[in-house]
Design an enzyme around this catalytic site. Structure first.
Site, PDB file in Angstrom:
ATOM      1  N   LYS A 133       0.847  14.737   0.582  1.00  0.00           N
ATOM      2  CA  LYS A 133      -0.513  15.024   0.123  1.00  0.00           C
ATOM      3  C   LYS A 133      -0.715  16.513  -0.176  1.00  0.00           C
ATOM      4  O   LYS A 133      -1.725  16.919  -0.724  1.00  0.00           O
ATOM      5  CB  LYS A 133      -1.529  14.544   1.156  1.00  0.00           C
ATOM      6  CG  LYS A 133      -1.528  13.016   1.348  1.00  0.00           C
ATOM      7  CD  LYS A 133      -2.507  12.592   2.428  1.00  0.00           C
ATOM      8  CE  LYS A 133      -2.395  11.129   2.832  1.00  0.00           C
ATOM      9  NZ  LYS A 133      -3.090  10.202   1.920  1.00  0.00           N
ATOM     10  N   HIS A 193       0.799  -1.233   0.000  1.00  0.00           N
ATOM     11  CA  HIS A 193       0.000   0.000   0.000  1.00  0.00           C
ATOM     12  C   HIS A 193       0.825   1.273   0.000  1.00  0.00           C
ATOM     13  O   HIS A 193       0.266   2.350   0.195  1.00  0.00           O
ATOM     14  CB  HIS A 193      -0.928   0.048   1.214  1.00  0.00           C
ATOM     15  CG  HIS A 193      -2.027  -0.954   1.203  1.00  0.00           C
ATOM     16  ND1 HIS A 193      -3.280  -0.688   0.712  1.00  0.00           N
ATOM     17  CD2 HIS A 193      -2.054  -2.245   1.607  1.00  0.00           C
ATOM     18  CE1 HIS A 193      -4.037  -1.765   0.836  1.00  0.00           C
ATOM     19  NE2 HIS A 193      -3.314  -2.729   1.379  1.00  0.00           N
ATOM     20  N   LYS A 208      -8.323  14.300   4.205  1.00  0.00           N
ATOM     21  CA  LYS A 208      -7.484  13.101   4.233  1.00  0.00           C
ATOM     22  C   LYS A 208      -6.447  13.312   5.325  1.00  0.00           C
ATOM     23  O   LYS A 208      -6.366  14.397   5.892  1.00  0.00           O
ATOM     24  CB  LYS A 208      -6.782  12.888   2.887  1.00  0.00           C
ATOM     25  CG  LYS A 208      -6.075  14.151   2.354  1.00  0.00           C
ATOM     26  CD  LYS A 208      -5.451  13.930   0.982  1.00  0.00           C
ATOM     27  CE  LYS A 208      -6.404  14.041  -0.178  1.00  0.00           C
ATOM     28  NZ  LYS A 208      -6.642  12.800  -0.889  1.00  0.00           N
ATOM     29  N   ARG A 209      -5.642  12.275   5.647  1.00  0.00           N
ATOM     30  CA  ARG A 209      -4.569  12.482   6.616  1.00  0.00           C
ATOM     31  C   ARG A 209      -3.707  13.666   6.195  1.00  0.00           C
ATOM     32  O   ARG A 209      -3.531  13.930   5.001  1.00  0.00           O
ATOM     33  CB  ARG A 209      -3.692  11.228   6.718  1.00  0.00           C
ATOM     34  CG  ARG A 209      -4.299  10.117   7.544  1.00  0.00           C
ATOM     35  CD  ARG A 209      -4.527  10.555   8.992  1.00  0.00           C
ATOM     36  NE  ARG A 209      -3.313  10.489   9.762  1.00  0.00           N
ATOM     37  CZ  ARG A 209      -3.048   9.550  10.666  1.00  0.00           C
ATOM     38  NH1 ARG A 209      -3.936   8.617  10.931  1.00  0.00           N
ATOM     39  NH2 ARG A 209      -1.918   9.563  11.329  1.00  0.00           N
ATOM     40  N   THR A 227      -8.525   6.870  -1.970  1.00  0.00           N
ATOM     41  CA  THR A 227      -9.891   6.374  -2.122  1.00  0.00           C
ATOM     42  C   THR A 227     -10.875   7.521  -1.887  1.00  0.00           C
ATOM     43  O   THR A 227     -12.002   7.479  -2.396  1.00  0.00           O
ATOM     44  CB  THR A 227     -10.185   5.223  -1.137  1.00  0.00           C
ATOM     45  OG1 THR A 227      -9.662   5.575   0.151  1.00  0.00           O
ATOM     46  CG2 THR A 227      -9.550   3.932  -1.611  1.00  0.00           C
ATOM     47  N   LYS A 275     -14.604   8.630  -3.524  1.00  0.00           N
ATOM     48  CA  LYS A 275     -15.794   8.958  -2.726  1.00  0.00           C
ATOM     49  C   LYS A 275     -16.354  10.316  -3.133  1.00  0.00           C
ATOM     50  O   LYS A 275     -17.565  10.488  -3.259  1.00  0.00           O
ATOM     51  CB  LYS A 275     -15.439   8.935  -1.231  1.00  0.00           C
ATOM     52  CG  LYS A 275     -15.080   7.531  -0.727  1.00  0.00           C
ATOM     53  CD  LYS A 275     -14.311   7.520   0.599  1.00  0.00           C
ATOM     54  CE  LYS A 275     -13.663   6.149   0.814  1.00  0.00           C
ATOM     55  NZ  LYS A 275     -12.737   6.135   1.968  1.00  0.00           N
TER      56      LYS A 275
HETATM   57  C1  26V Z   1       3.174   4.950   6.649  1.00  0.00           C
HETATM   58  C2  26V Z   1       4.248   5.772   6.951  1.00  0.00           C
HETATM   59  C3  26V Z   1       5.246   5.313   7.958  1.00  0.00           C
HETATM   60  C4  26V Z   1       6.494   6.171   8.089  1.00  0.00           C
HETATM   61  C5  26V Z   1       6.278   7.633   7.828  1.00  0.00           C
HETATM   62  C6  26V Z   1       5.493   7.942   6.581  1.00  0.00           C
HETATM   63  C7  26V Z   1       4.333   7.023   6.322  1.00  0.00           C
HETATM   64  C8  26V Z   1       3.334   7.402   5.433  1.00  0.00           C
HETATM   65  C9  26V Z   1       2.268   6.572   5.149  1.00  0.00           C
HETATM   66  C10 26V Z   1       2.192   5.340   5.741  1.00  0.00           C
HETATM   67  C11 26V Z   1       1.026   4.452   5.448  1.00  0.00           C
HETATM   68  C12 26V Z   1       1.313   3.343   4.538  1.00  0.00           C
HETATM   69  C13 26V Z   1       0.174   2.418   4.252  1.00  0.00           C
HETATM   70  C14 26V Z   1      -1.082   3.109   3.831  1.00  0.00           C
HETATM   71  O1  26V Z   1      -1.887   3.493   4.648  1.00  0.00           O
HETATM   72  N1  26V Z   1      -1.308   3.274   2.529  1.00  0.00           N
HETATM   73  C15 26V Z   1      -2.528   3.859   1.959  1.00  0.00           C
HETATM   74  O2  26V Z   1      -3.357   2.782   1.537  1.00  0.00           O
HETATM   75  C16 26V Z   1      -4.562   3.219   0.919  1.00  0.00           C
HETATM   76  C17 26V Z   1      -5.370   1.978   0.608  1.00  0.00           C
HETATM   77  O3  26V Z   1      -4.722   1.224  -0.368  1.00  0.00           O
HETATM   78  C18 26V Z   1      -4.245   4.026  -0.333  1.00  0.00           C
HETATM   79  O4  26V Z   1      -5.451   4.483  -0.908  1.00  0.00           O
HETATM   80  C19 26V Z   1      -3.354   5.210   0.005  1.00  0.00           C
HETATM   81  O5  26V Z   1      -2.958   5.868  -1.180  1.00  0.00           O
HETATM   82  C20 26V Z   1      -2.117   4.728   0.776  1.00  0.00           C
HETATM   83  O6  26V Z   1      -1.367   5.830   1.253  1.00  0.00           O
END
Ligand code: 26V
Length: 819
Positions: A559, A362, A553-554, A661, A665
């Site tokens: 972003k 992801h 979003k976050r 996503t 929406k």
């Molecule tokens: C984790 C980390 C950890 C270290 C610091 C930066 C950072 C940034 C993001 C994440 C999350 C990674 C996994 C995640 O949540 N991915 C999201 O998954 C969604 C469902 O597939 C997708 O729509 C998003 O684009 C994606 O960011």
């Protein structure tokens, strides 16, 4: 279930009313006189739950009777949103129930608002898991979803003086009527200690793991009902002490030490970690991952053996999907269970393991790829470390002797990263241990093969595939936007809710003036409702005739919420200079949480609110501009925001957003998108057409190229007057008179480093926005495009995603396709 008395689960108004009163009495211990609104909510929840159970039990029976192949979805996060309204919709009893409540003088909508949603996820990844569960249940893919029952979910966000403050989430404080505890379903989980390798008198080699602590995982089940469909189940594990009393400690008189142990055990499932913070050293997080994975695999093995099967066929009966690397330790755990506990030889066990697992990646962000430090790993999971070393050893041998890989390739691909104290690359473990690896959008899957997992894709091209994300049309339009749902159903029938491609029938209506007027009126009503909500939450009035420009979003630098802010400041400065004759009145609406330890993201929130404070109070500009930050974004809030959006901001730096996503929406609710060629935006634009999408910015390749060259963000500052004005304003102190240097970190990062290419994309963003304003000027034209957006969203149903997973990865047929 046929023997269950029909009245108790009847779907008529009167049956619902009777059950409700019964539940109020027998479950809550109240009669209507003296009952609180929370009592009513709970009584209704139990009433609906009884009816959900009926469907659920029917499905489970069918899976068992027909011995069906089942998906086991492993995810550390879920964001189901409130259950009540969704279950009413799935059962098709929303109207009867509202009528039953009305007869008792109760407003059902008010009850629905009482529900505290389970915030068991951070954002997109957790919500995706819940959309998939909804779709599996709707289509009838036999499934069970496993996760963690966090006592405290994602923190509650408060905004004080424009800054984010975090408070603990207490979703369980009034109990949870949707779950049932299965005290009899529980497994022992071990941690720490050491291993002993022994050869018995028959020459059989075995490994004993002598742990230094043990605890128990207990199952908490939430039945999930698909839309007029089948049932599924969300099984969440809670950590408990093995015994309430540690008798040896008790006997020694150390009663309090025994209680202390109990408290420590329960810590494992106390709290959800933010996903966008570094975790390498977080022991509790590793324990959480192992805990839920081990419980889930032990449960699958129990279910498998219960059906009278042998473990050699585990992969024939279960497709286990790893939602990112959070559950990737499952590869080593299944090997341990098969080899150590069930004495199956290594090669056979490895064959079963690989055929069981699929892995979904992801994110490509290098800092987000999970790694666990080896010393920590050895301390927590000594046996798993040995197993991972063995997997690694065999893999490296294979690379060397069967594929002739170079040493450089070997060290790039190994499961172990030897730099520093050494670490385990969880994405590599997941990739090696699975038979399929997928990305979450076409672009992301390509980039995955080109960069992060390049060597693996070269080695095993057939292992890699794409499944573009999707969203549940039940939750994100039927539930959240009843007016638009009504209009669509009245126009094209109701089939679209389970076959989203049917929305294309709306194309014929796109230019019909009567239809357009109805469409616009609904958007207006939804905006007025959001406007009321904004007033209530923030005290700020927003005129619903303004364009609602939505960025929710976050909060993360990639972003680029701050790119949006730079444009707002640009508009502000233009108005201040008197260049505002044709300006379109706009409300900028932001929402989203920042990870508690992420300094820049929190500063971006402060920036948004500071710009809001400046603009919203200035009578010279506030009839043209409003800037709103809605606190504590959640599924519940999101359902309120999406239907009211005119413009959707999807402006991440190309190559960084795996899919997104929220983009889907918003578009499904009739917003037009301004966005970059990133994640699923690419496929959305393909479907929607360039004329109905506001594209801007560098593409992923151009970003790469620019990064490799010597990108100088300062050049854009020098050459673009508007950008210069805005940047100068940013550090002028006008935004934070009490602390003039507050935003200097953002300013300096953009000017001297700009890792997310905001300076490079600014001009293009403004040009694209100019087109937005032009199109907005012709409301009939805008509405036509809004209708076309919705009509062309068919591909982005999570039903389609699940069908893709089923045929490409799981090889599972839905109930629907069975005789
Ligand atoms: C984790 C980390 C950890 C270290 C610091 C930066 C950072 C940034 C993001 C994440 C999350 C990674 C996994 C995640 O949540 N991915 C999201 O998954 C969604 C469902 O597939 C997708 O729509 C998003 O684009 C994606 O960011």
């Amino acid at each position: 279930s046929k023997t269950i008395k029909s009245k108790r689960i009847g779907l008529s108004k009167n049956d619902i009313k009777d059950s409700f009163l019964e539940n109020l009495f027998f479950h809550i211990g109240r009669v209507p006189k003296g009952a609180t609104i929370m009592d009513y909510y709970q009584a209704l929840a139990y009433t609906v739950r009884d009816r959900v159970f009926k469907e659920f039990v029917t499905t489970v029976k069918r899976i068992s009777d027909e011995d069906l192949r089942v998906v086991a979805y492993l995810s550390a996060e879920y964001l189901p949103g409130p259950h009540l309204a969704n279950n009413l919709l799935s059962l098709g009893i929303t109207e009867q129930t509202a009528a039953a409540m009305a007869e008792l003088g109760i407003d059902m909508e008010e009850l629905i608002l009482q529900e505290e949603e389970p915030g068991l996820g951070n954002g997109g990844l957790g919500r995706l898991a819940s959309c998939y569960l909804d779709s599996m249940a709707t289509i009838g893919i036999p499934s069970i979803a496993y996760g963690i029952r966090y006592e405290f979910g994602i923190f509650e966000q408060h905004i004080k003086n424009g800054l984010q403050e975090e408070y603990t989430d207490k979703w369980l404080q009034y109990g949870n009527p949707w779950e049932v505890v299965r005290s009899e379903i529980g497994y022992n989980i071990m941690f720490g200690g050491s291993t002993k390798h022994v050869t018995d008198s028959n020459g059989n080699f075995t490994v004993n793991w002598i742990p230094d602590s043990k605890l128990r995982g207990t199952a908490y089940d939430t039945p999930i009902l698909g839309y007029k469909g089948y049932g599924s189940i969300l099984r969440l594990w809670r950590a408990e002490a093995i015994d309430t009393f540690d008798f040896s400690a008790y006997n020694k008189g150390d009663y309090y030490k025994a209680v202390q142990e109990k408290i420590l055990s329960e810590n494992i499932t106390k709290v959800l970690y933010p996903n966008d913070e570094q975790e390498t050293g977080k022991e509790l997080r590793l324990k959480q991952q192992y805990f839920f994975v081990s419980c889930s695999l032990q449960d699958l093995i129990r279910l498998h053996l219960l059906q009278g099967r042998i473990l050699d066929t585990l992969h024939e009966k279960f497709a286990i999907q790893l939602n990112d690397t959070h559950p990737a330790i499952a590869v080593a755990e299944l090997m341990r269970l098969l080899v150590d506990d069930y004495q199956i030889d290594w090669d056979k066990s490895w064959n079963i393991t690989q055929r069981c697992f699929g892995y979904t990646n992801h994110t490509l962000l290098p800092e987000a790829l999970e790694k666990w430090s080896i010393p920590l790993f050895r301390r927590v999971l000594p046996r798993h470390l040995e197993i991972i070393y063995e997997i690694n050893h065999r893999f490296v041998q294979e690379l060397k002797y069967q594929h002739g890989c170079s040493d450089e390739q070997l060290s790039r691909m190994a499961l172990i990263d030897h730099s520093g104290e050494g670490s385990i690359r969880m994405a590599h473990l997941a990739t090696v241990g699975s038979h399929k690896v997928n990305g979450v959008s076409a672009l992301h899957s390509e980039l995955l093969k080109k960069h992060v997992l390049y060597d693996f894709a070269q080695l095993w091209p057939d292992k890699f595939c794409n499944v573009t994300n999707g969203i549940s049309p039940r939750r994100f339009i039927a539930l959240s936007n009843p007016l638009l749902t009504g209009l669509i159903t009245e126009t094209i029938g109701s089939g679209w809710l389970t076959d989203l491609k049917e929305l294309s029938k709306l194309e014929n209506m796109a230019e019909d003036p009567t239809f357009q007027n109805k469409w616009m009126a609904i958007k207006q009503t939804n905006k007025a409702s959001l406007s009321d909500h904004i007033k209530l939450e923030t005290g700020i009035s927003v005129d619903p005739s303004m364009m609602f420009d939505v960025h929710v979003k976050r909060i993360h630098e990639y972003k680029r919420q701050h790119l949006n802010v730079l444009n707002i400041l640009h508009l502000y400065l233009q108005i201040k200079k008197g260049n505002n004759k044709d300006m379109i009145p706009m409300a900028f609406i932001f929402a989203g949480k920042a990870a508690p330890g992420y300094f820049m993201a929190k500063l971006i929130i402060k920036l948004i609110t500071a710009v809001g404070d400046l603009i919203n109070q200035d009578t010279e500009v506030n009839d043209k501009l409003k800037v709103i930050f809605l606190p504590d974004f959640s599924v519940k809030k999101a359902q309120h925001i999406y239907p009211a959006a005119d413009l959707s901001e999807q402006i991440s730096m190309a190559g960084k957003e795996a899919s997104g996503t929220g983009n889907m929406k918003l578009s499904l609710n009739g917003a037009l998108t301004i966005g970059t060629l990133d994640g699923a935006n690419v496929e959305m634009m393909e479907e929607i057409g360039m004329d109905n999408f506001f594209l801007f910015g560098l593409n992923a390749e151009e970003v790469q190229h620019k990064k490799q060259g010597n990108y100088k963000p300062g050049d854009h500052y020098v050459h673009n007057l508007h950008l210069r004005e805005v940047m100068d304003f940013l550090i002028s102190g006008a935004l934070s008179p009490e602390n003039p240097k507050l935003f200097q970190p953002i300013y300096e990062q953009l000017l001297y480093d700009d890792p997310y290419m905001i300076m490079a994309d600014f001009e293009s963003y403004l040009i694209s926005r100019a087109k937005v304003y032009e199109e907005w000027g012709n409301q009939s034209n805008w509405t036509k495009k809004s209708i076309i957006n919705v009509a062309r969203m068919g591909k982005f149903s999570s039903d389609r995603s699940i069908q893709d997973y089923s045929s490409l990865i799981w090889k599972i047929d839905s109930f629907q396709n069975r005789p």
